[in-house]
Each structure stands twice: as C-alpha cells, then as structure tokens.
Motif scaffolding. Structure first.
Motif, PDB file in Angstrom:
ATOM      1  N   LEU A   1       9.772  48.766  -7.283  1.00  0.00           N
ATOM      2  CA  LEU A   1       8.958  47.494  -6.436  1.00  0.00           C
ATOM      3  C   LEU A   1       8.045  46.987  -7.233  1.00  0.00           C
ATOM      4  N   THR A   2       8.101  45.630  -7.428  1.00  0.00           N
ATOM      5  CA  THR A   2       7.615  44.981  -8.599  1.00  0.00           C
ATOM      6  C   THR A   2       6.210  44.238  -7.925  1.00  0.00           C
ATOM      7  N   THR A   3       6.450  43.341  -7.119  1.00  0.00           N
ATOM      8  CA  THR A   3       5.430  42.370  -6.817  1.00  0.00           C
ATOM      9  C   THR A   3       5.530  41.927  -5.256  1.00  0.00           C
ATOM     10  N   LEU A   4       4.326  41.918  -4.619  1.00  0.00           N
ATOM     11  CA  LEU A   4       4.310  41.649  -3.020  1.00  0.00           C
ATOM     12  C   LEU A   4       3.123  40.474  -2.899  1.00  0.00           C
ATOM     13  N   GLY A   5       3.349  39.544  -2.315  1.00  0.00           N
ATOM     14  CA  GLY A   5       2.478  38.463  -1.966  1.00  0.00           C
ATOM     15  C   GLY A   5       2.445  38.008  -0.638  1.00  0.00           C
ATOM     16  N   ILE A   6       1.244  37.790  -0.276  1.00  0.00           N
ATOM     17  CA  ILE A   6       1.193  37.417   1.212  1.00  0.00           C
ATOM     18  C   ILE A   6       0.145  35.918   1.043  1.00  0.00           C
ATOM     19  N   GLU A   7       0.691  34.978   1.775  1.00  0.00           N
ATOM     20  CA  GLU A   7      -0.367  33.689   1.739  1.00  0.00           C
ATOM     21  C   GLU A   7      -1.436  33.922   2.374  1.00  0.00           C
ATOM     22  N   ALA A   8      -2.525  33.028   2.075  1.00  0.00           N
ATOM     23  CA  ALA A   8      -3.784  32.965   2.461  1.00  0.00           C
ATOM     24  C   ALA A   8      -3.876  32.659   4.109  1.00  0.00           C
ATOM     25  N   GLY A   9      -4.666  33.420   4.609  1.00  0.00           N
ATOM     26  CA  GLY A   9      -4.666  33.147   6.191  1.00  0.00           C
ATOM     27  C   GLY A   9      -3.729  33.770   7.007  1.00  0.00           C
ATOM     28  N   GLN A  10      -3.027  34.744   6.401  1.00  0.00           N
ATOM     29  CA  GLN A  10      -1.928  35.326   7.328  1.00  0.00           C
ATOM     30  C   GLN A  10      -2.581  36.964   7.453  1.00  0.00           C
TER      31      GLN A  10
END
Length: 247
Positions: free
Chosen positions: A114-123
């Motif tokens: 598992l390399t990268t996980l990103g969540i957009e701002a405001g979520q």
C-alpha cells in the motif's frame, strides 16, 4: 452527499486530484533522474506507471467519487466526470522502485504494498481513509493475496527537518522528486495502526507495517461500520460508468 468507491480505470486518470496525477514519489527512483531534480512531465510518468501495473497485474487503485444529485424519485447518478474525494494506490513491491530505499524493507514476498492514500480537503478523512483501505482489502482478498504491507511515517519525522544531518538510512527515503514529500506521500503510521496493521519492522521514523488478509472480509469491525455508514449498498467492485447507483 452521495458517494461510492470504485476501482481506478486508466480512462479516469484525469479524474484524480492534481497531486495524485503528478506524484511519482513511489513510482520513479530518484537515482535515475538525480535526487532533488524535477521530471519534465510527471503526469506522463504516473500515467505510464499505472498503465504498466494494470496491464501486468491488474487494478492498483481505488477512488471515492461524489455522485451527481438527481430528483428525489431517481437514484443518484454518476459518470467519469464525478469529483474524486479520495484515492489510494497499491501494487506488488517489485513494481514500486521506492520500496527498496526504505530502511525497514524489503516488503514480504507474500504481500502487496500500500503506497499512497489521499483525501481531499473538507472531507471526513478518517471515514474515507478506512473505507478506501477496506476496498483495497476486499479487492486483494478476492484475488487471493495473503497480506497488505505499508511503510509508515511516525510523528518523529518532523525532527528530520531540524537536524544538522539526516541519518544515512533515512536519506534514500527523504529524497523526493518535484512537489512530492515524505509528509505528503508516505502514510501516517497511526492511520495504519487504527486500520488494524501491526508493526513488523520497527524504526524511529519509517516502520514497516502489515495487515494479514487470511481472515478475509471479516477484517475489522470498525472498517465495516465505516463502509456501511458511508456507502450502504454500494458495489465496491463495479467501475465508474457500469450502471450501478451511488448511495
């Protein structure tokens, strides 16, 4: 807001947030282009990497997408243009050049990285993060993978910026390309621990963690609850545009 999780398709590359399209921290070895240098076209490099992994191995990403509102008597609709609220990437370690540069490597032979996980701002970062990891687990269990591993960063990573010199075993990790950085591109160890991972190789800054998948989809009650709250009856394996409704 209606959302659903779907496997990433190459046709939906432009749907990814800007940093996800340009981030090549894991996919390109800095030694090839020179540490600290920038690539002329990181989006091309990222898309080429995704294409290679999908062709040779299969699905290597999951997206949380927001569905378009419809009238009250119609199910939420979705398309390839729906906003991406979060993403996660994973792949066999042999396909991830950066994996060999971590001091707690190598990744176990029976594991996917598992390399990268990103969540957009405001979520809702916690819920979406756990739901995305749950979608990865569901995909890998179906494919017969035994374990999921990840390199984490501890809360001590911030110390490295204030040291006179970076420890030799950390330099290959902190070398970055373009606008990538350890803080943005390496997963938080606490997030992984909360998701059920355990540390299998200790390190002050960059431990390696592992999640056994032999228990199948009974993996973690908290993740199941988060998925139920977020997606309810979403079909996690169906690609965008295949006709299933969002929740």
């Amino acid at each position: 807001m209606a959302t659903r999780i779907t496997p990433l398709r190459l046709e939906a590359f432009e749907q990814l947030p800007k940093h996800a399209r340009r981030c090549v921290y894991w996919e390109v070895d800095p030694d090839i282009v020179g540490s600290g240098d920038s690539l002329s076209d990181p989006e091309f490099e990222k898309e080429a990497w995704l294409s290679m992994v999908m062709l040779e191995w299969g699905s290597c990403g999951q997206l949380v997408v927001e569905c378009r509102d419809t009238s009250d008597d119609e199910p939420p609709a979705f398309s390839d243009d729906d906003p991406c609220l979060g993403y996660v990437f994973y792949a066999p370690p042999r396909s991830v050049p950066r994996a060999v540069r971590f001091p707690t490597g190598p990744v176990s032979a029976d594991a996917v990285l598992l390399t990268t996980l990103g969540i957009e701002a405001g979520q809702n970062s916690d819920e979406l993060s756990h739901a995305l990891i749950g979608a990865v687990v569901a995909d890998l269990v179906r494919r017969g993978v035994r374990a999921l591993e990840a390199f984490g960063r501890t809360d001590r990573v911030g110390e490295l910026a204030h040291r006179d010199s970076v420890p030799p075993d950390c330099r290959p990790v902190t070398d970055a390309l373009g606008d990538c950085s350890v803080e943005q591109c390496v997963l938080d160890s606490d997030l992984l621990l909360d998701a059920g991972f355990v540390v299998v190789s200790h390190h002050s800054y960059f431990p390696r963690l592992r999640l056994e998948l032999e228990q199948g989809l009974g993996w973690k009650a908290g993740v199941e609850a988060a998925l139920e709250r977020l997606l309810e009856s979403a079909q996690l394996q169906q690609p965008v545009g295949a006709g299933a409704g969002c929740v």
